[in-house]
Design a protein around this motif. Structure first.
Motif, PDB file in Angstrom:
ATOM      1  N   LEU A  30     -14.096   8.281   2.308  1.00  0.00           N
ATOM      2  CA  LEU A  30     -13.827   7.021   2.991  1.00  0.00           C
ATOM      3  C   LEU A  30     -14.417   7.033   4.394  1.00  0.00           C
ATOM      4  CD1 LEU A  30     -10.070   6.570   1.963  1.00  0.00           C
ATOM      5  CD2 LEU A  30     -12.124   5.852   0.731  1.00  0.00           C
ATOM      6  N   ASP A  31     -14.411   5.867   5.032  1.00  0.00           N
ATOM      7  CA  ASP A  31     -14.857   5.776   6.422  1.00  0.00           C
ATOM      8  C   ASP A  31     -13.826   4.990   7.223  1.00  0.00           C
ATOM      9  OD1 ASP A  31     -15.319   3.026   5.944  1.00  0.00           O
ATOM     10  OD2 ASP A  31     -17.383   3.420   5.326  1.00  0.00           O
ATOM     11  N   GLY A  32     -14.101   4.825   8.510  1.00  0.00           N
ATOM     12  CA  GLY A  32     -13.145   4.200   9.401  1.00  0.00           C
ATOM     13  C   GLY A  32     -12.849   2.742   9.104  1.00  0.00           C
ATOM     14  N   SER A  33     -13.661   2.084   8.279  1.00  0.00           N
ATOM     15  CA  SER A  33     -13.445   0.671   7.998  1.00  0.00           C
ATOM     16  C   SER A  33     -12.167   0.412   7.200  1.00  0.00           C
ATOM     17  CB  SER A  33     -14.646   0.093   7.245  1.00  0.00           C
ATOM     18  OG  SER A  33     -14.773   0.685   5.960  1.00  0.00           O
ATOM     19  N   VAL A  34     -11.619   1.455   6.568  1.00  0.00           N
ATOM     20  CA  VAL A  34     -10.420   1.260   5.740  1.00  0.00           C
ATOM     21  C   VAL A  34      -9.137   1.588   6.505  1.00  0.00           C
ATOM     22  CG1 VAL A  34     -11.767   1.859   3.693  1.00  0.00           C
ATOM     23  CG2 VAL A  34     -10.377   3.617   4.789  1.00  0.00           C
ATOM     24  N   ARG A  35      -9.242   2.010   7.736  1.00  0.00           N
ATOM     25  CA  ARG A  35      -8.083   2.524   8.471  1.00  0.00           C
ATOM     26  C   ARG A  35      -6.938   1.498   8.556  1.00  0.00           C
ATOM     27  NH1 ARG A  35      -7.228   6.727  12.109  1.00  0.00           N
ATOM     28  NH2 ARG A  35      -5.526   6.387  13.603  1.00  0.00           N
ATOM     29  N   ASP A  36      -7.237   0.230   8.793  1.00  0.00           N
ATOM     30  CA  ASP A  36      -6.183  -0.768   8.972  1.00  0.00           C
ATOM     31  C   ASP A  36      -5.590  -1.239   7.640  1.00  0.00           C
ATOM     32  OD1 ASP A  36      -6.440  -0.674  11.727  1.00  0.00           O
ATOM     33  OD2 ASP A  36      -7.952  -2.274  11.761  1.00  0.00           O
ATOM     34  N   ASP A  37      -6.429  -1.417   6.635  1.00  0.00           N
ATOM     35  CA  ASP A  37      -5.959  -1.999   5.376  1.00  0.00           C
ATOM     36  C   ASP A  37      -5.345  -0.971   4.428  1.00  0.00           C
ATOM     37  OD1 ASP A  37      -6.725  -4.587   6.070  1.00  0.00           O
ATOM     38  OD2 ASP A  37      -8.784  -4.260   5.377  1.00  0.00           O
ATOM     39  N   PHE A  38      -5.748   0.287   4.543  1.00  0.00           N
ATOM     40  CA  PHE A  38      -5.224   1.310   3.636  1.00  0.00           C
ATOM     41  C   PHE A  38      -3.693   1.423   3.747  1.00  0.00           C
ATOM     42  CE2 PHE A  38      -5.926   5.959   2.070  1.00  0.00           C
ATOM     43  CZ  PHE A  38      -5.329   5.627   0.860  1.00  0.00           C
ATOM     44  N   PRO A  39      -3.106   1.544   4.938  1.00  0.00           N
ATOM     45  CA  PRO A  39      -1.637   1.613   5.019  1.00  0.00           C
ATOM     46  C   PRO A  39      -0.955   0.354   4.480  1.00  0.00           C
ATOM     47  CG  PRO A  39      -2.641   2.375   7.068  1.00  0.00           C
ATOM     48  CD  PRO A  39      -3.729   1.757   6.255  1.00  0.00           C
ATOM     49  N   THR A  40      -1.593  -0.789   4.634  1.00  0.00           N
ATOM     50  CA  THR A  40      -1.006  -2.022   4.107  1.00  0.00           C
ATOM     51  C   THR A  40      -0.870  -1.956   2.590  1.00  0.00           C
ATOM     52  OG1 THR A  40      -1.977  -3.297   5.924  1.00  0.00           O
ATOM     53  CG2 THR A  40      -1.287  -4.520   3.970  1.00  0.00           C
ATOM     54  N   LEU A  41      -1.944  -1.506   1.914  1.00  0.00           N
ATOM     55  CA  LEU A  41      -1.891  -1.361   0.458  1.00  0.00           C
ATOM     56  C   LEU A  41      -0.812  -0.362   0.056  1.00  0.00           C
ATOM     57  CD1 LEU A  41      -3.150  -1.800  -2.404  1.00  0.00           C
ATOM     58  CD2 LEU A  41      -4.591   0.188  -1.903  1.00  0.00           C
ATOM     59  N   VAL A  42      -0.758   0.767   0.735  1.00  0.00           N
ATOM     60  CA  VAL A  42       0.232   1.802   0.405  1.00  0.00           C
ATOM     61  C   VAL A  42       1.647   1.266   0.585  1.00  0.00           C
ATOM     62  CG1 VAL A  42       1.120   4.068   1.067  1.00  0.00           C
ATOM     63  CG2 VAL A  42      -1.351   3.692   0.920  1.00  0.00           C
ATOM     64  N   GLY A  43       1.876   0.507   1.655  1.00  0.00           N
ATOM     65  CA  GLY A  43       3.195  -0.059   1.895  1.00  0.00           C
ATOM     66  C   GLY A  43       3.605  -1.037   0.802  1.00  0.00           C
ATOM     67  N   HIS A  44       2.677  -1.891   0.367  1.00  0.00           N
ATOM     68  CA  HIS A  44       2.980  -2.845  -0.706  1.00  0.00           C
ATOM     69  C   HIS A  44       3.267  -2.108  -2.015  1.00  0.00           C
ATOM     70  CE1 HIS A  44       0.667  -6.310   1.482  1.00  0.00           C
ATOM     71  NE2 HIS A  44       1.861  -6.076   1.995  1.00  0.00           N
ATOM     72  N   LEU A  45       2.516  -1.048  -2.279  1.00  0.00           N
ATOM     73  CA  LEU A  45       2.731  -0.286  -3.511  1.00  0.00           C
ATOM     74  C   LEU A  45       4.091   0.402  -3.481  1.00  0.00           C
ATOM     75  CD1 LEU A  45       1.564   0.701  -6.193  1.00  0.00           C
ATOM     76  CD2 LEU A  45       0.552   2.633  -4.955  1.00  0.00           C
ATOM     77  N   ALA A  46       4.436   1.012  -2.349  1.00  0.00           N
ATOM     78  CA  ALA A  46       5.734   1.680  -2.233  1.00  0.00           C
ATOM     79  C   ALA A  46       6.877   0.693  -2.425  1.00  0.00           C
ATOM     80  CB  ALA A  46       5.844   2.378  -0.882  1.00  0.00           C
ATOM     81  N   GLU A  47       6.712  -0.502  -1.887  1.00  0.00           N
ATOM     82  CA  GLU A  47       7.753  -1.533  -2.031  1.00  0.00           C
ATOM     83  C   GLU A  47       7.877  -1.977  -3.487  1.00  0.00           C
ATOM     84  OE1 GLU A  47       8.812  -6.012  -0.302  1.00  0.00           O
ATOM     85  OE2 GLU A  47       7.091  -4.880   0.479  1.00  0.00           O
ATOM     86  N   ALA A  48       6.746  -2.091  -4.184  1.00  0.00           N
ATOM     87  CA  ALA A  48       6.771  -2.541  -5.578  1.00  0.00           C
ATOM     88  C   ALA A  48       7.368  -1.481  -6.499  1.00  0.00           C
ATOM     89  CB  ALA A  48       5.362  -2.904  -6.038  1.00  0.00           C
TER      90      ALA A  48
END
Length: 592
Positions: A252-270
Motif C-alpha cells: 500500500l501507499d500513503g493514499s489509503v491512510r485516511d480511508d483504510f481506518p474508515t473501512l475497518v471501523g465499518h466492518l467491525a461495526e457490521a
C-alpha cells in the motif's frame, strides 16, 4: 408387406423393401442406444420422428402446426416424466480427516449427534490474559495457515492444540471493487474449533501473482464499493461460523491512510461480536514511507486487533540479512506500542528462512521452511552459526549463498519479548516450523471451549499420514473390490472420478460417499488439459462437478488434473489446469 407365400413358404422381401427394413433396424438400434444413455434424448427422437411423419403425410400449414405441437409437447412430457421418476439423493458432507497422532497434546473423545466417534485435541477454556492452571499468564498464540502450501494441513493437525487462534488464508479481493472471492477453506475452521481455537478467515489483496495495491485503492476510494465489501464479508461470516476476519492488505501507499481506518471501523461495526484484525508490516520510524499507509491509532479503534508483522526485515527483494533481527524486532514493537494497546497487539514471529544467491551472481532468493534451512546449514562446507545478537541462524553455504533463518530457539527469544510487553504472538506460518517448535515458546495459549462440527470427522493416528487416492473411476470391475478392501481395513480414501464414468455408474459413486470416502473432480472425459483451450478446460472441470452434484447432491471441492499436468501451460497467456480449477473454486491436488 407379406413374408410368406400362399403355400406357407418363407418369401424374401423385395428389393424395394430391403432399404426400409435396414433403415427401421438402424432406427430401433439408435433409439435403444439413446434410451440407455439418455431417456429424454430417446423420447425427443421419437417425437421428432412422429412430427416428421406428420409433415410428410400432411404437407400443409396445419400439418406443420401439428408437427411442432407433437415435437414440443412430446419432448416436454418426456422430460417431466423422467425428472419426476429420478430418485432424490442427498449425501452427507465429506468427512474431515484429522490426524490425532500428529499432535503431542492429550486428546478427548467427543461424539457429535449423528456422526461416528471423533477424537480432538483437549482444550482448556482459559481466557485471554487469564491465569492458566499452572499459574502462568495465558496469552494469545495465533498461527497463520496458508491454504496454498501442501504442508499446511499436516502442520495444523500437529500444532493446532497449541494455538489460541488459527487464521486461514483463502479469501481475496475481487477484480471488481468491493467483491470478495472466497475459496473452500472451511476445513481449517473445523480443525480450529475441534481444538478449542478460534478460526479467522484471512482476506488479502493477493491476485495470484502479486500484492495488488490497486485493488485496495479502488475499494477504499469508492463509498459504494466499501459498502459492497462489508456486505460480502458479512455474507461469508453467515455461511460459515468463522469467528472473525484478518485483513491482510499489503503493498500500500500513503493514499489509503485516511480511508483504510474508515473501512475497518465499518466492518467491525457490521461484524459486531466477531473479531477484526489488521496486518501491518513492522516499521521503526513512524514518519517513514513504510508507515505512511497505516494510522495505527485509528486502525486499532473499536477493539480492532493489530498483527505486527515483525519479519521480512530482509526478504526476497533486498540484500541478504536477518529475517527479523532481534534488535530490530524490539525497536519496531516499541513503535507499535506507542499507538496500540498491548491487549490488541500481536507480535509477528517468523518460522522460515531465505537463501540469497552468492555475491555477484544472479538468481532468485529461495524461500525455505525451517527443516529445509536446517538441512542446508548441515551440508558439507556450510558455515552457518547461531547469532546471539540477532537471535537467528546465519552464514554462508558451500556454493556461496547466504542463509538466514529462525528456528525454535529464535522463536522462543521473540516470544519472551512479546511476554515482557504483555502482547500475544502471531506465527507465520503453521507447517513451516520444525515439529515441536511451539512447545519452545514458553507461552500458555489462551484456549476456548471446543465446538463440535456439523459434519462427520474421521480421526487417524500416527506420526505420518498417507492420503490414499484413486483416479479415473468409477469402474464396474475394480471400484467394488477397492471399496471392499477399504471397508475391511477401515481406511478412508479419495476418489477422483471422471464425469462420464460417474454417469454410467451412479450407484458406485453414491456408495463411495455413503461409506465415508471423499469424491474429487477428475474432468468429464479425461483430456490432456495442457493441450486444450481454456474454455474447453473450464467446461471439462465444471462438467464433472455438475455430474457429481447431480448424482449426489454435493459439489466436489477437490480437483486433480489428468496426466498430472495441473501446472503445465503451453504459453504464458494460457493458464494451467490447476489455476483454472482454483478460479472455479476448487482446491487442486497433485500426485505428490
Amino acid at each position: 408387406m407379406r413374408l410368406r407365400s400362399a403355400s406357407g413358404r418363407l418369401r424374401l422381401p423385395s428389393a424395394r423393401a430391403v432399404p426400409r427394413l435396414v433403415a427401421a433396424g438402424l432406427l430401433v438400434g439408435l433409439l435403444l442406444a439413446a434410451d440407455r444413455v439418455d431417456t429424454v434424448a430417446a423420447a425427443v427422437a421419437v417425437a421428432a420422428l412422429v412430427a416428421t411423419g406428420l409433415l410428410l403425410r400432411h404437407r400443409s400449414r396445419q400439418g406443420e402446426r401439428h408437427a411442432v405441437l407433437v415435437l414440443g409437447g412430446g419432448a416436454t412430457i418426456a422430460a417431466l416424466l423422467v425428472a419426476l421418476s429420478l430418485p432424490v439423493y442427498r449425501s452427507r458432507p465429506d468427512p474431515l480427516i484429522v490426524n490425532v497422532g500428529a499432535s503431542t497434546q492429550p486428546t478427548v473423545t467427543t461424539r457429535p449427534a449423528g456422526s461416528p466417534p471423533t477424537t480432538a485435541p483437549r482444550a482448556t477454556a482459559t481466557g485471554l490474559g487469564a491465569p492458566a492452571p499452572d499459574g502462568a499468564r495465558a496469552q494469545e498464540v495465533l498461527g497463520f495457515a496458508a491454504s496454498d502450501y501442501d504442508d499446511t494441513p499436516a502442520g495444523v493437525d500437529r500444532d493446532v492444540a497449541g494455538l489460541s487462534t488459527l487464521a486461514v488464508t483463502g479469501a481475496t479481493l475481487g477484480s471488481h471493487p468491493g467483491t470478495v472471492e472466497v475459496r473452500p477453506v472451511s476445513d481449517g475452521l473445523v480443525r480450529a474449533h475441534l481444538a478449542g481455537a478460534e478460526g479467522l478467515l484471512v482476506i488479502s489483496n493477493y491476485d495470484g501473482k502479486d500484492w495488488n495495491g490497486g485493488r485496495v485503492r479502488a475499494l477504499l476510494a469508492d463509498k459504494e464499493a466499501r459498502r459492497r465489501f462489508v456486505s460480502a464479508v458479512s455474507d461469508a461470516m453467515a455461511r460459515d461460523p468463522w469467528d472473525g476476519v484478518v485483513l491482510d492488505f499489503e503493498n500500500l501507499d500513503g493514499s489509503v491512510r485516511d480511508d483504510f481506518p474508515t473501512l475497518v471501523g465499518h466492518l467491525a461495526e457490521a461484524l459486531r461480536r466477531r473479531r477484526v484484525l489488521v496486518t501491518v508490516p513492522a516499521f521503526t520510524d513512524p514518519n517513514s514511507d513504510d508507515a505512511a499507509p497505516f494510522d495505527l491509532a485509528r486502525l486499532s479503534a473499536n477493539g480492532v486487533g493489530i498483527v505486527w508483522m515483525a519479519y521480512d526485515q530482509h526478504d526476497t527483494t533486498s540484500d541478504a540479512g536477518p529475517v527479523a533481527g532481534l534488535p530490530w524486532v524490539r525497536q519496531s514493537l516499541a513503535t507499535a506500542l506507542r499507538s496500540v494497546p498491548p491487549t490488541q497487539l500481536l507480535l509477528g514471529v517468523p518460522a522460515y528462512g531465505y537463501a540469497w544467491p552468492a555475491p555477484g551472481q544472479h538468481g532468485e532468493v529461495t524461500d525455505l521452511t525451517v527443516p529445509e534451512a536446517a538441512a542446508l546449514a548441515a551440508t558439507t562446507g556450510a558455515r552457518v552459526a547461531y547469532d546471539p545478537v540477532q537471535a537467528e541462524w546465519g552464514g554462508t553455504l558451500a556454493d556461496g549463498r547466504t542463509l538466514w533463518y529462525d528456528d525454535a530457539r529464535s522463536m522462543a527469544e521473540r516470544a519472551r519479548v512479546a511476554a515482557d510487553a504483555h502482547v500475544g504472538v502471531a506465527l507465520w506460518r503453521i507447517g513451516s516450523e520444525a515439529p515441536g517448535a511451539l512447545d519452545s515458546l514458553g507461552i500458555v495459549p489462551a484456549k476456548h471451549t471446543p465446538h463440535l462440527p456439523g459434519r462427520p470427522v474421521r480421526d487417524v493416528s500416527g506420526p505420518g499420514v498417507v492420503a490414499l487416492t484413486f483416479d479415473d473411476g468409477p469402474d464396474a470391475t475394480w471400484t467394488p473390490r477397492i471399496l471392499d478392501v477399504l471397508r475391511r481395513e477401515h481406511v478412508p480414501a479419495t476418489f477422483f472420478v471422471i464425469g462420464k464414468e460417474a454417469e454410467r455408474y451412479p450407484r458406485l459413486l453414491r456408495q463411495e460417499i455413503d461409506e465415508g470416502h471423499v469424491i474429487g473432480d477428475h474432468t468429464y472425459s479425461h483430456p490432456d488439459l495442457a493441450k486444450s483451450a481454456d474454455w474447453r478446460s473450464r467446461l471439462e472441470i465444471s462438467g464433472a462437478a455438475w455430474v457429481v452434484e447431480g448424482e449426489t447432491g454435493r459439489r466436489p471441492l477437490l480437483f486433480r488434473s489428468p496426466y498430472g499436468n495441473g501446472d503445465a501451460a503451453p504459453s504464458r497467456r494460457k493458464k494451467g489446469a490447476d489455476q483454472l480449477a482454483s478460479d472455479l473454486g476448487f482446491h487442486p491436488v497433485g500426485w505428490t
